[in-house]
Design a protein around this motif. Structure first.
Motif, PDB file in Angstrom:
ATOM      1  N   TYR A 408     -12.034  -0.540   2.954  1.00 42.50           N
ATOM      2  CA  TYR A 408     -11.433  -0.801   1.661  1.00 42.50           C
ATOM      3  C   TYR A 408     -12.397  -1.585   0.772  1.00 42.50           C
ATOM      4  N   TYR A 411     -15.139   0.615  -0.548  1.00 45.02           N
ATOM      5  CA  TYR A 411     -14.605   1.509  -1.579  1.00 45.02           C
ATOM      6  C   TYR A 411     -14.493   0.787  -2.912  1.00 45.02           C
ATOM      7  N   LYS A 412     -14.020  -0.465  -2.916  1.00 46.40           N
ATOM      8  CA  LYS A 412     -13.867  -1.228  -4.155  1.00 46.40           C
ATOM      9  C   LYS A 412     -15.224  -1.504  -4.806  1.00 46.40           C
ATOM     10  N   ARG A 413     -16.199  -1.858  -4.025  1.00 40.01           N
ATOM     11  CA  ARG A 413     -17.524  -2.152  -4.585  1.00 40.01           C
ATOM     12  C   ARG A 413     -18.131  -0.917  -5.220  1.00 40.01           C
ATOM     13  N   ARG A 414     -18.042   0.186  -4.578  1.00 42.19           N
ATOM     14  CA  ARG A 414     -18.606   1.404  -5.155  1.00 42.19           C
ATOM     15  C   ARG A 414     -17.895   1.766  -6.452  1.00 42.19           C
ATOM     16  N   ARG A 415     -16.680   1.533  -6.490  1.00 46.71           N
ATOM     17  CA  ARG A 415     -15.941   1.876  -7.707  1.00 46.71           C
ATOM     18  C   ARG A 415     -16.301   0.929  -8.843  1.00 46.71           C
ATOM     19  N   ALA A 416     -16.531  -0.339  -8.498  1.00 44.82           N
ATOM     20  CA  ALA A 416     -16.884  -1.300  -9.555  1.00 44.82           C
ATOM     21  C   ALA A 416     -18.286  -1.044 -10.086  1.00 44.82           C
ATOM     22  N   ASN A 417     -19.184  -0.566  -9.278  1.00 48.10           N
ATOM     23  CA  ASN A 417     -20.559  -0.312  -9.688  1.00 48.10           C
ATOM     24  C   ASN A 417     -20.732   1.047 -10.374  1.00 48.10           C
ATOM     25  N   MET A 418     -19.783   1.824 -10.419  1.00 49.93           N
ATOM     26  CA  MET A 418     -19.912   3.136 -11.046  1.00 49.93           C
ATOM     27  C   MET A 418     -19.946   2.967 -12.559  1.00 49.93           C
ATOM     28  N   LYS A 420     -19.125   3.305 -16.443  1.00 50.90           N
ATOM     29  CA  LYS A 420     -17.851   3.524 -17.098  1.00 50.90           C
ATOM     30  C   LYS A 420     -18.030   4.484 -18.257  1.00 50.90           C
TER      31      LYS A 420
END
Length: 423
Positions: A408, A411-418, A420
């Motif tokens: 989890y 997953y959160k880190r990858r989503r934050a670094n994507m 925008k």
């Protein structure tokens, strides 16, 4: 049984007013030859009639046609007289369920229209027919039929209902000839049997110019019909009669008795006609004896065949039966079995098996206890050995939860670094 239509003669000589061209049996012989009868045409279907000595045999004993035979005898000349009397002698015999019919015809063109037909198979005849048979299961009957040539008897639905006169007469197996007389005058038509009136009427008038004929028909199981004579007289000859077969036999009886008394092998009465009649009787008796001997020989042969079959069956049964040695061996085996059973019975009755039964009971009880204890320990150890350890189970649960948490976080880190996207 064979069918016979024999025409035998026993007469005491010609009498005046006899219409010889339409009669037979009034002289010492029926015919001088064996091929025909003077003044008559003989025919048949299934077997040709044969004239032998004083007999005309429609179905010879050695013929290959035991039944379904038809025969006929027709006068060649028509009757010119309008008033006449006729005497007809016949004899019928047969087995219990045999059958057949005998017809006396007085018709126009009889041989051409009737031929060998019976009353049930004839077509449109013109004249009179006298039928002798076992109608409707009776012991015998004599019936009269008339036709003017317009009614087809062969296709009629009920020929028996067309009879205008009849009487019951048990003619079968009488052992003697039956005498039928017909009388036709301008005032009466009468039929008598053995001097008894069968039927009569004053409403029947038969024309002259017709011819007389005799036909016989038999089924598969036939009767035997013998015709001894047919004598036709004109009305002027009434009062003069030709001696019947019974009277001739009575006249011949006395010479036969004298023969036995005098022991004369060749009796002679001095009367040629009577001597010929006696000779004819001996010929007929000889033929009957030959038939009886033949039937007796056949019966003896059948009895011999049955005896041989019985002997063969007895021999076969004796072969199938057990021998003395086999019976003795079986008896010995049965005795041994009986002896063994007696020994077992004595052992059971003479010994006490209670201690052995108690010992067996104790053995079974101890075996049951030891089996129960060992089985209980074995089951418990098996369950314990197969149960998984609790620490290992807890470790697996914690490791799984840690793995979920790490996943989890990643997953959160990858989503934050994507990067925008702004619209």
């Amino acid at each position: 049984m064979k069918t016979f239509a024999s025409l035998a003669l026993f007469a005491a000589g010609a009498v005046a007013q006899v219409i010889e061209g339409s009669s037979f049996g009034y002289d010492k012989t029926i015919s001088p030859t064996r091929d025909s009868i003077p003044g008559w045409n003989i025919g048949g279907e299934g077997a040709d009639p044969q004239i032998v000595s004083l007999h005309v045999e429609q179905d010879h004993p050695d013929s290959p046609f035991p039944g379904n035979v038809r025969g006929s005898a027709w006068a060649q000349n028509p009757i010119t007289q309008s008033e006449w009397t006729a005497e007809f002698q016949f004899r019928g015999s047969g087995q219990e369920r045999s059958g057949g019919n005998l017809q006396l015809w007085y018709t126009k063109d009889g041989q051409a229209r009737v031929g060998t037909s019976s009353i049930y198979t004839v077509g449109q005849f013109d004249g009179f027919a006298l039928v002798i048979d076992t109608h409707a299961g009776r012991g015998g009957s004599i019936r009269g039929f008339l036709n003017d040539g317009t009614t087809d008897y062969k296709s009629h639905r009920s020929v028996d209902s067309l009879a205008f006169g009849h009487c019951d007469y048990a003619y079968r197996n009488l052992g003697r000839p039956s005498v039928v007389k017909l009388k036709h005058t301008s005032s009466i038509f009468e039929v008598t049997v053995d001097d008894k009136v069968c039927f009569s009427t004053n409403k029947v008038s038969l024309p002259a110019g017709n011819t007389f004929g005799i036909t016989a028909a038999t089924p598969e199981n036939p009767d035997s019909f013998e015709v001894f004579k047919f004598v036709l007289e004109s009305a002027a000859g009434q009062g003069q009669t030709i001696p019947s077969h019974q009277e001739s036999a009575q006249q011949q009886q006395q010479p036969i008795i004298n023969q036995n008394q005098n022991q004369n092998p060749n009796p002679s009465t001095g009367n040629t006609v009577l001597d010929n009649g006696i000779a004819a009787q001996f010929v007929d008796l000889s033929g009957r004896l030959q038939l009886t001997n033949k039937a007796t020989s056949n019966i003896i042969q059948d009895l011999k065949a049955q005896a041989s079959k019985s002997d063969a069956r007895q021999t076969e049964l004796l072969q199938k039966l057990a021998s003395k040695e086999q019976v003795a061996a079986l008896d010995a085996r049965l005795q041994r079995i009986e002896q063994l059973l007696q020994n077992v019975q004595r052992d059971l009755e003479g010994k006490d098996y209670s201690s052995k039964f108690n010992q067996l009971h104790d053995t079974l009880r101890s075996s049951h206890l030891s089996l129960s204890e060992s089985l209980q320990g074995s089951v418990l150890s098996a369950i314990t050995a197969s149960t998984p350890r609790m620490g290992f189970f807890i470790f697996l649960v914690i490791a799984f939860q840690v793995l979920l948490a790490v996943s989890y976080i990643v997953y959160k880190r990858r989503r934050a670094n994507m990067p925008k996207k702004f619209l």
